[in-house]
Design a protein around this motif. Sequence first.
Motif, PDB file in Angstrom:
ATOM      1  N   PHE A 101       0.721  -1.201  -0.010  1.00 29.31           N
ATOM      2  CA  PHE A 101      -0.132   0.117  -0.115  1.00 29.31           C
ATOM      3  C   PHE A 101       0.898   1.125  -0.119  1.00 29.31           C
ATOM      4  O   PHE A 101       1.971   1.257   0.707  1.00 29.31           O
ATOM      5  CB  PHE A 101      -0.817   0.028   1.192  1.00 29.31           C
ATOM      6  N   VAL A 102       0.252   2.315  -0.593  1.00 29.43           N
ATOM      7  CA  VAL A 102       1.154   3.672  -0.526  1.00 29.43           C
ATOM      8  C   VAL A 102       0.085   4.693  -0.552  1.00 29.43           C
ATOM      9  O   VAL A 102      -0.969   4.781  -1.047  1.00 29.43           O
ATOM     10  CB  VAL A 102       1.721   3.868  -1.989  1.00 29.43           C
ATOM     11  N   ARG A 103       0.208   5.464   0.536  1.00 29.97           N
ATOM     12  CA  ARG A 103      -0.847   6.794   0.700  1.00 29.97           C
ATOM     13  C   ARG A 103      -0.014   7.953   0.820  1.00 29.97           C
ATOM     14  O   ARG A 103       1.246   7.864   1.490  1.00 29.97           O
ATOM     15  CB  ARG A 103      -1.540   6.427   2.010  1.00 29.97           C
ATOM     16  N   VAL A 104      -0.364   9.038   0.490  1.00 28.00           N
ATOM     17  CA  VAL A 104       0.301  10.090   0.514  1.00 28.00           C
ATOM     18  C   VAL A 104      -0.555  11.118   1.214  1.00 28.00           C
ATOM     19  O   VAL A 104      -1.565  11.440   1.016  1.00 28.00           O
ATOM     20  CB  VAL A 104       0.553  11.198  -0.918  1.00 28.00           C
ATOM     21  N   GLU A 152      -2.485  -4.054   5.840  1.00 24.50           N
ATOM     22  CA  GLU A 152      -3.240  -3.798   4.430  1.00 24.50           C
ATOM     23  C   GLU A 152      -3.599  -2.278   4.310  1.00 24.50           C
ATOM     24  O   GLU A 152      -2.668  -1.641   3.933  1.00 24.50           O
ATOM     25  CB  GLU A 152      -4.403  -4.661   4.634  1.00 24.50           C
ATOM     26  N   GLY A 153      -4.658  -1.818   4.487  1.00 25.45           N
ATOM     27  CA  GLY A 153      -5.205  -0.446   4.111  1.00 25.45           C
ATOM     28  C   GLY A 153      -4.336   0.669   5.268  1.00 25.45           C
ATOM     29  O   GLY A 153      -4.031   0.099   6.308  1.00 25.45           O
ATOM     30  N   ILE A 154      -4.565   1.685   4.610  1.00 19.50           N
ATOM     31  CA  ILE A 154      -3.864   2.946   5.448  1.00 19.50           C
ATOM     32  C   ILE A 154      -4.969   3.891   5.221  1.00 19.50           C
ATOM     33  O   ILE A 154      -5.447   4.246   4.194  1.00 19.50           O
ATOM     34  CB  ILE A 154      -2.442   3.281   4.605  1.00 19.50           C
ATOM     35  N   GLU A 155      -5.062   4.914   6.427  1.00 14.46           N
ATOM     36  CA  GLU A 155      -6.044   5.941   6.264  1.00 14.46           C
ATOM     37  C   GLU A 155      -5.532   6.781   7.412  1.00 14.46           C
ATOM     38  O   GLU A 155      -4.826   6.499   8.126  1.00 14.46           O
ATOM     39  CB  GLU A 155      -7.593   5.587   6.700  1.00 14.46           C
ATOM     40  N   PHE A 156      -6.048   8.057   7.117  1.00 18.76           N
ATOM     41  CA  PHE A 156      -5.468   9.179   8.161  1.00 18.76           C
ATOM     42  C   PHE A 156      -6.860   9.968   8.776  1.00 18.76           C
ATOM     43  O   PHE A 156      -7.900   9.686   8.164  1.00 18.76           O
ATOM     44  CB  PHE A 156      -4.727  10.266   7.374  1.00 18.76           C
ATOM     45  N   SER A 157      -6.662  10.268  10.006  1.00 10.65           N
ATOM     46  CA  SER A 157      -7.694  11.009  10.520  1.00 10.65           C
ATOM     47  C   SER A 157      -7.980  12.219   9.614  1.00 10.65           C
ATOM     48  O   SER A 157      -6.985  13.032   8.971  1.00 10.65           O
ATOM     49  CB  SER A 157      -7.439  11.422  12.009  1.00 10.65           C
ATOM     50  N   PRO A 158      -8.949  13.098   9.838  1.00  6.55           N
ATOM     51  CA  PRO A 158      -9.357  14.344   8.966  1.00  6.55           C
ATOM     52  C   PRO A 158      -8.517  15.313   9.429  1.00  6.55           C
ATOM     53  O   PRO A 158      -8.127  16.196   8.551  1.00  6.55           O
ATOM     54  CB  PRO A 158     -10.912  14.634   9.566  1.00  6.55           C
ATOM     55  N   ASP A 159      -7.881  15.502  10.619  1.00  3.74           N
ATOM     56  CA  ASP A 159      -6.863  16.483  10.612  1.00  3.74           C
ATOM     57  C   ASP A 159      -5.495  16.127  10.531  1.00  3.74           C
ATOM     58  O   ASP A 159      -4.552  16.812  10.788  1.00  3.74           O
ATOM     59  CB  ASP A 159      -6.997  16.876  12.370  1.00  3.74           C
ATOM     60  N   ALA A 160      -5.263  14.722   9.982  1.00  5.36           N
ATOM     61  CA  ALA A 160      -4.154  14.265   9.480  1.00  5.36           C
ATOM     62  C   ALA A 160      -3.016  13.810  10.476  1.00  5.36           C
ATOM     63  O   ALA A 160      -1.743  13.680  10.358  1.00  5.36           O
ATOM     64  CB  ALA A 160      -3.339  15.052   8.343  1.00  5.36           C
ATOM     65  N   LEU A 164      -4.064   5.275  10.512  1.00  8.85           N
ATOM     66  CA  LEU A 164      -4.725   4.005  11.123  1.00  8.85           C
ATOM     67  C   LEU A 164      -4.372   3.066   9.876  1.00  8.85           C
ATOM     68  O   LEU A 164      -4.484   3.305   8.659  1.00  8.85           O
ATOM     69  CB  LEU A 164      -6.177   4.017  11.105  1.00  8.85           C
ATOM     70  N   VAL A 165      -4.144   1.736  10.154  1.00  8.74           N
ATOM     71  CA  VAL A 165      -3.965   0.699   9.433  1.00  8.74           C
ATOM     72  C   VAL A 165      -4.607  -0.542   9.610  1.00  8.74           C
ATOM     73  O   VAL A 165      -4.942  -0.705  10.951  1.00  8.74           O
ATOM     74  CB  VAL A 165      -2.425   0.533   9.069  1.00  8.74           C
ATOM     75  N   THR A 166      -5.019  -1.259   8.759  1.00 11.28           N
ATOM     76  CA  THR A 166      -5.566  -2.707   9.042  1.00 11.28           C
ATOM     77  C   THR A 166      -4.485  -3.853   8.917  1.00 11.28           C
ATOM     78  O   THR A 166      -3.570  -3.656   7.920  1.00 11.28           O
ATOM     79  CB  THR A 166      -6.767  -2.853   8.026  1.00 11.28           C
ATOM     80  N   ASN A 167      -4.846  -4.872   9.818  1.00 13.80           N
ATOM     81  CA  ASN A 167      -3.812  -5.887   9.762  1.00 13.80           C
ATOM     82  C   ASN A 167      -4.366  -7.271   9.702  1.00 13.80           C
ATOM     83  O   ASN A 167      -5.078  -7.739  10.726  1.00 13.80           O
ATOM     84  CB  ASN A 167      -3.026  -5.750  11.046  1.00 13.80           C
ATOM     85  N   GLU A 168      -4.388  -7.590   8.630  1.00 17.07           N
ATOM     86  CA  GLU A 168      -5.235  -8.797   8.096  1.00 17.07           C
ATOM     87  C   GLU A 168      -4.714 -10.234   8.803  1.00 17.07           C
ATOM     88  O   GLU A 168      -5.475 -10.831   9.130  1.00 17.07           O
ATOM     89  CB  GLU A 168      -5.583  -8.892   6.812  1.00 17.07           C
ATOM     90  N   GLY A 169      -3.448 -10.148   8.994  1.00 17.94           N
ATOM     91  CA  GLY A 169      -2.866 -11.388   9.728  1.00 17.94           C
ATOM     92  C   GLY A 169      -3.256 -11.599  11.122  1.00 17.94           C
ATOM     93  O   GLY A 169      -3.217 -12.507  11.688  1.00 17.94           O
ATOM     94  N   ASP A 170      -3.449 -10.469  11.809  1.00 19.90           N
ATOM     95  CA  ASP A 170      -3.681 -10.819  13.380  1.00 19.90           C
ATOM     96  C   ASP A 170      -5.158 -10.055  13.609  1.00 19.90           C
ATOM     97  O   ASP A 170      -5.314  -9.896  14.901  1.00 19.90           O
ATOM     98  CB  ASP A 170      -2.616 -10.230  14.153  1.00 19.90           C
ATOM     99  N   ASP A 171      -5.923  -9.794  12.564  1.00 22.34           N
ATOM    100  CA  ASP A 171      -7.215  -9.361  12.974  1.00 22.34           C
ATOM    101  C   ASP A 171      -7.223  -8.132  13.726  1.00 22.34           C
ATOM    102  O   ASP A 171      -8.063  -7.983  14.596  1.00 22.34           O
ATOM    103  CB  ASP A 171      -8.110 -10.226  13.528  1.00 22.34           C
TER     104      ASP A 171
END
Length: 337
Positions: A101-104, A152-160, A164-171
């Motif tokens: 994953f890549v997020r800017v 897996e996924g990457i997200e940011f809070s609205p104030d940056a 936050l990231v999801t970890n599928e291997g350990d739920d």
Amino acid sequence: MLALCAALACAACAPGAAPRGAQAAKAYVSSESGGIAVIDLDRLDITSTLDTGGKGPRGIAISTDGRYLLAANKGTGDLTVIDTRDGQLARRIPIGKNPEFVRVSGGQAFVTYEPGEPGKAGDDAPVPAQIAVIDLKDWRVTRAIPSGLETEGIEFSPDARLLLVTNEGDDTVSVYERASGRRLNLIKTPPGSRPRGIKVSPDGQRYIVTLESASAFLVLDAADYHILRTVPTRSGPYGAAFDRAGKRLFVAASRADTIQVFDAGSYENIANIATGKRCWHFSFTPDDARLLIACGRSNAVYVVDARTYQPLREVAGVALSWGIVTYPKSPGTLDAP
């Protein structure tokens, strides 16, 4: 004359409108077979294929100003940087094994990678993934944030401020302070559910987390991360994105060859869009009129009307398509305006 000027000014300020003098809106689609397909969004045709210099590009992102395109190359363990003005390779940055994953956000890029995915680290303990943080001014990896298993996924809070990231291997879902990389919270999802996609709502009040093996998504309160709802989906949900207004939520039920549309208030399933095979990621067009869906096992990008949900076109010739972003930036599974 005044009316004409006003109309032109209004058009220039419309959602997704490109700056004056800018090139036509484009979509960039990563192909695991190699290269980045460039789609002219006026013509809905592939106009060129950009060479990443690496092997197996998957995650893809574009800088805030649209000048640089970034792609994570699984096979060569690096990040490609392409100058979008001429389509030329600008540099390659070593990352580590299996970048995905890549997020800017602002002047930084965040890249997930799994240094020990197939191996073990002492006493048979699995080696966790990491998140490389890259300064986009000098293109240097400034640090690596330890994460969970198979991030897996990457997200940011609205104030940056938060990452936050999801970890599928350990739920789990990990919450970090972006500036320091310090973990602030760890949210557990049901065992074996494999969380993958994550997306913040436009009002900043909720996070959506897709659970691939549970065929559902979670609605998390953004204030304290408690689970507000668990909403069933069709099989294998992965990428998720709200429309720009935050009225609808779109979820890629990849094993069911479907994009599901939910009312973002009630979470009622209001439409189901038939797609191709293994469609993990999608993006709106900058004008919000169409949905572009990367379908890897169909080797194509499917284009549907974002309001009527009717098929418009199939852009063939993108082998093992993986991720998709646009410029001007649009709501999507891998980016945000």
